[in-house]
Write a protein that holds these residues in place. Sequence first.
Motif, PDB file in Angstrom:
ATOM      1  N   LEU A 164     -11.733 -35.422 -16.941  1.00 51.10           N
ATOM      2  CA  LEU A 164     -12.871 -35.822 -16.101  1.00 51.10           C
ATOM      3  C   LEU A 164     -13.361 -37.222 -16.457  1.00 51.10           C
ATOM      4  CD1 LEU A 164     -14.859 -32.453 -16.006  1.00 51.10           C
ATOM      5  CD2 LEU A 164     -13.599 -33.517 -14.125  1.00 51.10           C
ATOM      6  N   THR A 202     -16.577 -38.197  -8.447  1.00 52.34           N
ATOM      7  CA  THR A 202     -16.135 -38.370  -7.053  1.00 52.34           C
ATOM      8  C   THR A 202     -16.894 -39.479  -6.339  1.00 52.34           C
ATOM      9  OG1 THR A 202     -17.648 -36.581  -6.411  1.00 52.34           O
ATOM     10  CG2 THR A 202     -15.333 -35.999  -6.782  1.00 52.34           C
ATOM     11  N   PHE A 211     -15.666 -27.303  -9.680  1.00 49.70           N
ATOM     12  CA  PHE A 211     -14.254 -26.963  -9.584  1.00 49.70           C
ATOM     13  C   PHE A 211     -14.106 -25.442  -9.690  1.00 49.70           C
ATOM     14  CE2 PHE A 211     -14.673 -31.214 -11.249  1.00 49.70           C
ATOM     15  CZ  PHE A 211     -13.719 -31.931 -10.544  1.00 49.70           C
ATOM     16  N   ARG A 212     -13.378 -24.869  -8.772  1.00 46.85           N
ATOM     17  CA  ARG A 212     -13.277 -23.415  -8.686  1.00 46.85           C
ATOM     18  C   ARG A 212     -12.788 -22.804  -9.991  1.00 46.85           C
ATOM     19  NH1 ARG A 212     -13.417 -19.653  -4.882  1.00 46.85           N
ATOM     20  NH2 ARG A 212     -13.737 -21.232  -3.285  1.00 46.85           N
ATOM     21  N   ARG A 213     -11.824 -23.442 -10.660  1.00 45.64           N
ATOM     22  CA  ARG A 213     -11.255 -22.828 -11.862  1.00 45.64           C
ATOM     23  C   ARG A 213     -12.248 -22.738 -13.009  1.00 45.64           C
ATOM     24  NH1 ARG A 213      -9.182 -27.972 -11.503  1.00 45.64           N
ATOM     25  NH2 ARG A 213      -9.145 -29.338 -13.334  1.00 45.64           N
ATOM     26  N   TRP A 214     -13.332 -23.517 -12.937  1.00 43.62           N
ATOM     27  CA  TRP A 214     -14.350 -23.486 -13.992  1.00 43.62           C
ATOM     28  C   TRP A 214     -15.673 -22.914 -13.509  1.00 43.62           C
ATOM     29  CZ3 TRP A 214     -13.017 -29.258 -14.422  1.00 43.62           C
ATOM     30  CH2 TRP A 214     -11.843 -29.427 -15.178  1.00 43.62           C
ATOM     31  N   HIS A 215     -16.058 -23.191 -12.276  1.00 43.98           N
ATOM     32  CA  HIS A 215     -17.432 -22.961 -11.855  1.00 43.98           C
ATOM     33  C   HIS A 215     -17.638 -21.804 -10.891  1.00 43.98           C
ATOM     34  CE1 HIS A 215     -17.532 -27.407 -12.967  1.00 43.98           C
ATOM     35  NE2 HIS A 215     -18.314 -26.814 -13.832  1.00 43.98           N
TER      36      HIS A 215
END
Length: 278
Positions: A93, A168, A178-182
């Motif tokens: 990030l 961004t 982010f879907r994989r984290w949040h």
Amino acid sequence: MANLLSRWFGAQRRERALRKYAIDDTLWQRTLDTYPCFGHLDDADLGRLRETASLFIAQKEFSTAHDLELTDAMIVSIAAQACLPVLNLDLDLYRGWVGVIVYPGEFVIRKTVEDQDGVVHEIEHDASGEAWEGGPVVLSWEDAQMVDGSDAYNVVIHEFAHKLDMVTGEADGHPPLFRRWHAPLDTAAFADIFDNAYDQFCARVDAVPERRWSRFERESLIDPYAADHPSEFFAVCSEALFVTPRAFEAEYPELYRLLARYYRQDPAGTGALDSARA
């Protein structure tokens, strides 16, 4: 086959960086002892933080201004604090820029601003840190050492929270999720809680009589500067999450839970992440 080779070469580069930029045991322990913001981490977390800090040092270029001597202690302390917010996210990030510039103390920022009447002004003000979109992070070393935990202040965490907010584009207080984290937290849910908290804080700041302003500044857990813009509110509250987590959770429980879910860390040990998964 190409993907396997890419992962293999990536793993090899990682191992070389960890060896080349390994942090001395004594220096690492001194860093942990100096900065209370690491107190909620267990041994496994601290091991991951140490590796992440080494990789951060390998990827970034540190420099100083005004003849300040750059030392290993500076580099490690800044790297460790910078990596704390992304410990359970991803060091990637912080991609897209390389510079970390350290001044001895506060430095002057010059900006061009346009007022409500469309008149452009050149202004100057002192700063302890600044994060540039697509550019370096600039820090005051004097301020970077103001970390006794007596108040919610940490200039390194503040500026690197801005960097996460800028992933961004321009910082607006709404970092990308982010879907994989949040998941299941989404942009709308984040904005609903965050924007409401920001509006309430701004209203609270606006309601302070001038004669009580100095007292309010001293006693407010959240620096009134956070009312300047949603991006500053996000960065200042990120400081509070890591530096004074119990006080932050007690005064702003919903906002605490939101940021704990965003950073995937629960420094106050409230079970916020377990509740989010339920």
